[in-house]
Design an enzyme around this catalytic site. Structure first.
Site, short mmCIF file in Angstrom:
data_model
loop_
_atom_site.label_atom_id
_atom_site.label_comp_id
_atom_site.label_asym_id
_atom_site.label_seq_id
_atom_site.Cartn_x
_atom_site.Cartn_y
_atom_site.Cartn_z
N ARG A 46 8.36 9.90 -3.62
CA ARG A 46 7.09 9.69 -2.93
C ARG A 46 7.31 9.67 -1.41
NH1 ARG A 46 1.41 9.18 -3.09
NH2 ARG A 46 1.00 8.35 -1.05
N ILE A 60 4.87 0.66 2.92
CA ILE A 60 4.47 0.24 1.57
C ILE A 60 4.98 1.27 0.55
CG2 ILE A 60 2.54 -0.47 0.10
CD1 ILE A 60 0.90 -1.04 2.56
N PRO A 61 6.29 1.22 0.27
CA PRO A 61 6.83 2.18 -0.69
C PRO A 61 6.31 1.94 -2.11
CG PRO A 61 8.51 0.58 -0.05
CD PRO A 61 7.31 0.32 0.80
N HIS A 62 6.01 3.03 -2.79
CA HIS A 62 5.55 2.97 -4.18
C HIS A 62 5.89 4.30 -4.84
CE1 HIS A 62 2.34 4.47 -1.59
NE2 HIS A 62 1.95 5.21 -2.61
N GLY A 63 5.76 4.35 -6.14
CA GLY A 63 6.12 5.55 -6.88
C GLY A 63 5.05 6.62 -6.83
#
Length: 145
Positions: A46, A60-63
Protein backbone atom coordinates in the site's frame (compact mmCIF):
# COMPACT_ATOMS: atom_id res chain seq x y z
CA UNK A 1 -11.09 -6.12 22.95
CA UNK A 2 -10.28 -2.44 22.70
CA UNK A 3 -9.16 -1.14 19.32
CA UNK A 4 -6.22 0.58 21.05
CA UNK A 5 -4.49 -0.82 24.12
CA UNK A 6 -1.09 -0.40 25.78
CA UNK A 7 0.32 -3.51 24.09
CA UNK A 8 -0.22 -1.85 20.69
CA UNK A 9 1.71 1.32 21.51
CA UNK A 10 5.48 1.77 21.18
CA UNK A 11 7.19 4.93 22.38
CA UNK A 12 10.70 6.25 21.64
CA UNK A 13 11.23 4.06 18.58
CA UNK A 14 14.25 4.50 16.32
CA UNK A 15 14.03 3.15 12.75
CA UNK A 16 16.28 3.19 9.70
CA UNK A 17 13.46 3.85 7.20
CA UNK A 18 9.70 4.08 6.75
CA UNK A 19 9.42 0.40 5.89
CA UNK A 20 10.85 -0.63 9.25
CA UNK A 21 8.43 1.81 10.93
CA UNK A 22 5.46 0.36 9.00
CA UNK A 23 6.50 -3.19 9.89
CA UNK A 24 6.66 -2.26 13.59
CA UNK A 25 3.16 -0.72 13.42
CA UNK A 26 1.92 -3.81 11.57
CA UNK A 27 3.62 -6.30 13.87
CA UNK A 28 1.80 -4.77 16.85
CA UNK A 29 -1.48 -5.52 15.03
CA UNK A 30 -0.32 -9.09 14.27
CA UNK A 31 0.78 -9.70 17.87
CA UNK A 32 -2.58 -8.46 19.17
CA UNK A 33 -4.43 -10.85 16.85
CA UNK A 34 -6.12 -8.21 14.66
CA UNK A 35 -4.43 -9.36 11.44
CA UNK A 36 -2.46 -12.30 10.12
CA UNK A 37 1.24 -12.01 9.24
CA UNK A 38 0.77 -11.44 5.45
CA UNK A 39 -1.00 -8.14 6.29
CA UNK A 40 2.48 -6.66 6.89
CA UNK A 41 3.37 -7.14 3.23
CA UNK A 42 0.03 -5.60 2.23
CA UNK A 43 0.90 -2.53 4.33
CA UNK A 44 4.23 -2.19 2.49
CA UNK A 45 2.50 -2.74 -0.86
CA UNK A 46 0.00 0.00 0.00
CA UNK A 47 2.82 2.40 0.90
CA UNK A 48 4.58 1.69 -2.40
CA UNK A 49 1.46 2.42 -4.44
CA UNK A 50 0.26 5.45 -2.46
CA UNK A 51 2.02 7.07 0.49
CA UNK A 52 0.13 6.90 3.76
CA UNK A 53 1.83 10.09 4.97
CA UNK A 54 -0.94 12.51 5.97
CA UNK A 55 1.09 15.61 6.79
CA UNK A 56 1.76 17.20 10.16
CA UNK A 57 4.17 14.44 11.13
CA UNK A 58 1.52 11.71 10.87
CA UNK A 59 1.42 8.56 8.74
CA UNK A 60 -1.46 6.07 8.80
CA UNK A 61 -0.15 2.83 7.31
CA UNK A 62 -2.75 0.19 6.43
CA UNK A 63 -3.14 -2.71 4.06
CA UNK A 64 -4.48 -2.84 0.53
CA UNK A 65 -8.15 -3.54 -0.25
CA UNK A 66 -7.12 -7.05 -1.29
CA UNK A 67 -5.76 -7.61 2.24
CA UNK A 68 -9.20 -7.18 3.88
CA UNK A 69 -9.51 -10.95 4.30
CA UNK A 70 -6.37 -10.94 6.48
CA UNK A 71 -8.09 -8.79 9.13
CA UNK A 72 -9.78 -10.68 11.95
CA UNK A 73 -10.78 -7.68 14.10
CA UNK A 74 -10.56 -3.90 14.07
CA UNK A 75 -7.51 -2.45 15.78
CA UNK A 76 -5.06 0.44 15.91
CA UNK A 77 -1.38 0.58 16.74
CA UNK A 78 0.63 3.69 17.55
CA UNK A 79 4.37 4.06 17.01
CA UNK A 80 6.08 7.24 18.20
CA UNK A 81 9.41 8.06 16.53
CA UNK A 82 10.90 11.13 18.32
CA UNK A 83 13.55 11.73 15.63
CA UNK A 84 11.06 11.10 12.85
CA UNK A 85 11.49 9.01 9.72
CA UNK A 86 11.39 10.29 6.15
CA UNK A 87 8.13 9.28 4.52
CA UNK A 88 7.65 11.17 1.28
CA UNK A 89 9.42 14.06 -0.43
CA UNK A 90 11.54 14.85 2.61
CA UNK A 91 8.51 14.93 4.92
CA UNK A 92 9.07 13.23 8.25
CA UNK A 93 6.56 11.19 10.21
CA UNK A 94 6.90 11.23 13.99
CA UNK A 95 3.74 9.28 14.70
CA UNK A 96 2.46 6.21 12.86
CA UNK A 97 -1.06 4.97 13.45
CA UNK A 98 -1.40 1.48 12.01
CA UNK A 99 -4.96 0.58 11.07
CA UNK A 100 -6.72 -2.72 10.47
CA UNK A 101 -10.48 -2.42 10.13
CA UNK A 102 -13.19 -4.98 9.50
CA UNK A 103 -15.85 -4.17 6.90
CA UNK A 104 -16.48 -0.47 6.44
CA UNK A 105 -15.20 0.58 9.86
CA UNK A 106 -12.00 2.02 8.38
CA UNK A 107 -13.68 5.22 7.22
CA UNK A 108 -15.03 5.97 10.70
CA UNK A 109 -11.66 5.22 12.25
CA UNK A 110 -9.78 7.36 9.72
CA UNK A 111 -12.20 10.22 10.40
CA UNK A 112 -11.70 9.89 14.16
CA UNK A 113 -7.91 9.71 13.81
CA UNK A 114 -7.96 12.77 11.54
CA UNK A 115 -10.03 14.66 14.12
CA UNK A 116 -7.59 13.79 16.91
CA UNK A 117 -4.60 14.89 14.84
CA UNK A 118 -6.27 18.05 13.55
CA UNK A 119 -5.51 19.55 16.96
CA UNK A 120 -1.82 20.47 17.20
CA UNK A 121 -2.00 20.13 20.97
CA UNK A 122 -2.91 16.42 20.61
CA UNK A 123 -0.04 15.85 18.17
CA UNK A 124 2.43 17.36 20.66
CA UNK A 125 0.94 15.40 23.57
CA UNK A 126 1.24 12.12 21.64
CA UNK A 127 4.76 12.93 20.44
CA UNK A 128 5.88 13.68 24.00
CA UNK A 129 3.81 11.07 25.82
CA UNK A 130 5.61 9.36 28.66
CA UNK A 131 3.31 6.35 28.72
CA UNK A 132 0.95 4.31 26.57
CA UNK A 133 -1.87 5.30 28.94
CA UNK A 134 -1.44 8.98 28.02
CA UNK A 135 -1.88 8.12 24.34
CA UNK A 136 -4.91 5.92 25.03
CA UNK A 137 -6.51 8.79 26.96
CA UNK A 138 -6.04 11.17 24.00
CA UNK A 139 -7.49 8.63 21.55
CA UNK A 140 -10.45 7.73 23.77
CA UNK A 141 -11.42 11.37 24.22
CA UNK A 142 -11.10 11.93 20.45
CA UNK A 143 -13.02 8.79 19.48
CA UNK A 144 -16.08 9.64 21.55
CA UNK A 145 -17.20 12.62 19.49
Amino acid sequence: MSILSADKIKLNVTVKDKYEAIRIAGQLLVDAGHVSEPYLDAMIEREDSLSTYMGGGLAIPHGTKEAKSLITSTGLSVVVIPDGVEFSDGEKAYILVGIAAVGNEHMDILTNVAMIFSEDENVERIKNAGSAEEIIEIFESGMEE
